[in-house]
Design an enzyme around this catalytic site. Structure first.
Site, PDB file in Angstrom:
ATOM      1  CD  GLU A  28       8.502   4.135 -12.244  1.00 11.51           C
ATOM      2  OE1 GLU A  28       8.414   5.198 -11.498  1.00 11.51           O
ATOM      3  OE2 GLU A  28       7.653   3.525 -12.480  1.00 11.51           O
ATOM      4  CB  SER A  42       5.715   3.823 -10.184  1.00 11.10           C
ATOM      5  OG  SER A  42       4.956   4.594 -10.987  1.00 11.10           O
ATOM      6  CG  ASP A  96      -8.124  -3.978   1.821  1.00  8.86           C
ATOM      7  OD1 ASP A  96      -7.476  -3.753   0.746  1.00  8.86           O
ATOM      8  OD2 ASP A  96      -8.875  -3.080   2.266  1.00  8.86           O
ATOM      9  CG  ASP A 146     -10.365   0.830   6.457  1.00  9.22           C
ATOM     10  OD1 ASP A 146      -9.716   0.133   5.674  1.00  9.22           O
ATOM     11  OD2 ASP A 146     -11.142   0.040   7.266  1.00  9.22           O
ATOM     12  CG  ASP A 157      10.025   6.996  -9.564  1.00 10.76           C
ATOM     13  OD1 ASP A 157       8.872   6.722  -9.283  1.00 10.76           O
ATOM     14  OD2 ASP A 157      10.762   6.093  -9.689  1.00 10.76           O
TER      15      ASP A 157
END
Length: 524
Positions: free
Chosen positions: A249, A454, A507, A491, A253
């Site tokens: 992680e 993430s 949505d 979209d 990042d």
């Protein structure tokens, strides 16, 4: 002296956890206490006007915010007297953030707050210190203290990344790997490198290896960003050597944000994985007058229902403070579809992404046409790689009402059809998150391909940093602006995340869609 339960502070035993014994009464721990702020009605009105898109509601400087809305001297004095009475010390006072870190022995905290602490064994995360029931406050602090966090240090959140599995889910297109630079081009990021900006990155464990970062950025041919590790609440840059653990992680990042905004400073706030550590790190980043982050990326979270009411309230308040300061907070929406990995058969949204003051980032899967530098997105659908493969988090909050900028929206359930949105809808935006179309990264010396929402939070954070440079000031609380502008996102109208299905417009799988960076920049 009478004591009263602190509303929302009740803790229950985690499902499957068992008492392993008493806590050492002499062990020294830190506990985060949050206080009410001065001029609370004016602060709430400012944030409410920002959410409504009122042009007159402008963000404050950190200095002006502290002077106007920081904790009062009288309230700090009341807490200091209470602490001294019980042998506790005020290890850190942050007036602007209205937080105080109390330090003392477990026995002293048990007496001060009328709680009993035990060690628990928990199959999912090992041993933790826990309690049941509420925290109690004396009369003089009843209306002063808003949360007491850290008596219980059970793990609060999980990282939202997934390393590509060695198998390919059935009936899916061929797997591909993309660099962050390719994604930036596919999403038409505006020119720039984020120079002069600071991106705050929140990490609840693990670490990065500087050699990995040097090799990675040199291989991409981009300048090496300045990475500043900041230790919070006992945390620190502590790589474990396991790419599949928290190191994955942390490094993901940094590498995504750094590749797309190499001119920015990346301030990485390392903390313990608890509600106290998590909140303390985000609060420190929001109010950091040294590095002054203009955008914060959070890739950790957990089901909304797993948080106490006081934790939700305190964390949401910090995110409101970020909005008032003009700081954009991008938060991953989760990798376990509409159930968010809670395992109870119900729908859940992930927090802190569920806060109306976070830009909640969902996931897509892309199909690419052409070759670099002329690649385009041929098709983009909801990320849902099936059982075990992960899917975009998203759904409807049960803790937060519909924010002003989501008024009038509908949500499409695959079985029940479309209905008016009954609560805060998650996510707001999206980006590539499938490990099968994932990001090439280097973690603990291992080159691998990673996905998960993430990856989307730092992707959007880097985009915001670029926009901030071009704009000449922070874009700030972007949610109202993005919802008012039509067509600035790609979209996504195909796919589902379990209960919820994609649809034209917003949505509960991909929000407004993935970024068209040039259009987003024009709107912000």
């Amino acid at each position: 002296m009478a004591k009263h339960p602190l509303p929302g502070s009740d803790r229950a035993v985690a499902r499957g956890a068992k008492i392993a014994g008493q806590c050492d009464p002499h062990e020294t721990i830190d506990v985060v206490v949050t206080l009410r702020r001065r001029d609370e009605p004016i602060f709430r009105a400012l944030v409410r006007d920002m959410a409504a898109g009122e042009p007159a509601a402008q963000p404050l400087s950190r200095a002006a915010f502290s002077k106007r809305f920081g904790a009062s001297d009288d309230d700090l004095a009341k807490l200091a007297a209470f602490a001294a009475q019980h042998g506790l010390t005020m290890a850190r006072v942050d007036t602007a953030a209205c937080t105080v870190v109390l330090r003392g022995a477990i026995a002293q905290f048990q007496q001060a707050f009328d709680v009993t602490l035990h060690q628990y064994d928990y199959h999912a995360s090992g041993q933790f210190r826990g309690r049941t029931g509420p925290v109690h406050l004396p009369d003089e602090l009843r209306d002063v203290v808003t949360a007491v966090l850290g008596l219980d240090n059970r793990p609060q959140a999980r990282p939202h990344f997934r390393i590509r599995p060695p198998f390919r889910p059935a009936a899916t297109p061929p797997a591909i790997a993309l660099s962050p630079l390719q994604l930036g081009a596919l999403y038409r990021f505006p020119a720039g490198d984020g120079a002069g900006q600071c991106i705050g990155i929140i990490e609840l464990g693990g670490g990065y290896r500087p050699d990995d970062l040097r090799t990675y950025f040199d291989g991409l041919g981009v300048a090496r960003p300045t990475v500043v590790p900041i230790a919070i609440h006992g945390g620190g840059n502590q790589p474990s050597g396991d790419p599949g653990g928290p190191d994955g992680e942390v490094t993901l990042d940094i590498e995504i944000a750094g590749a797309l905004a190499p001119g920015a400073t990346l301030a990485v706030y390392f903390t313990q994985n608890s509600d106290a550590g998590f909140l303390d790190a985000v609060s420190r980043a929001v109010h950091d007058t040294t590095h002054n982050p203009s955008v914060i990326s959070i890739s950790w979270g957990g089901p909304e229902d797993a948080w106490t009411a006081q934790s939700l309230r305190a964390f949401d308040t910090v995110l409101q403070e970020a909005a008032a300061l003009g700081v954009t907070v991008c938060a991953a929406a989760g990798d376990n579809g509409s159930g968010d990995g809670a395992g109870d058969g119900r729908d859940h949204v992930d927090f802190p992404a569920a806060s109306p003051y976070a830009l909640a980032c969902g996931g897509t899967r892309v199909q690419v046409a052409g070759q670099p530098p002329d690649q385009t997105i041929a098709l983009e659908v909801v990320w849902n790689d099936g059982s075990g493969g992960g899917a975009s988090g998203g759904g409807i909050s049960r803790a937060f009402p519909v924010p002003a900028w989501q008024d009038g929206l509908s949500v499409l359930r695959g079985v029940d059809g479309s209905a008016p949105l009954p609560g805060r809808g998650v996510p707001d935006v999206a980006g590539d998150a499938s490990p099968m179309t994932g990001y090439e990264v280097l973690i603990d010396g291992v080159r691998t391909v990673v996905g998960g929402t993430s990856a989307v939070a730092p992707l959007w954070a880097a985009l915001i940093a670029r926009i901030n440079v071009a704009k000449g000031r922070p874009a700030g609380y972007v949610n109202p602006k993005l919802y008012r502008a039509a067509g600035v996102c790609n979209d996504i109208t195909q796919g589902n995340n379990g209960t919820f299905a994609a649809a034209p417009g917003w949505d509960a799988c991909t929000g407004l869609g993935s970024p068209d960076g040039e259009k987003v920049a024009a709107v912000l």
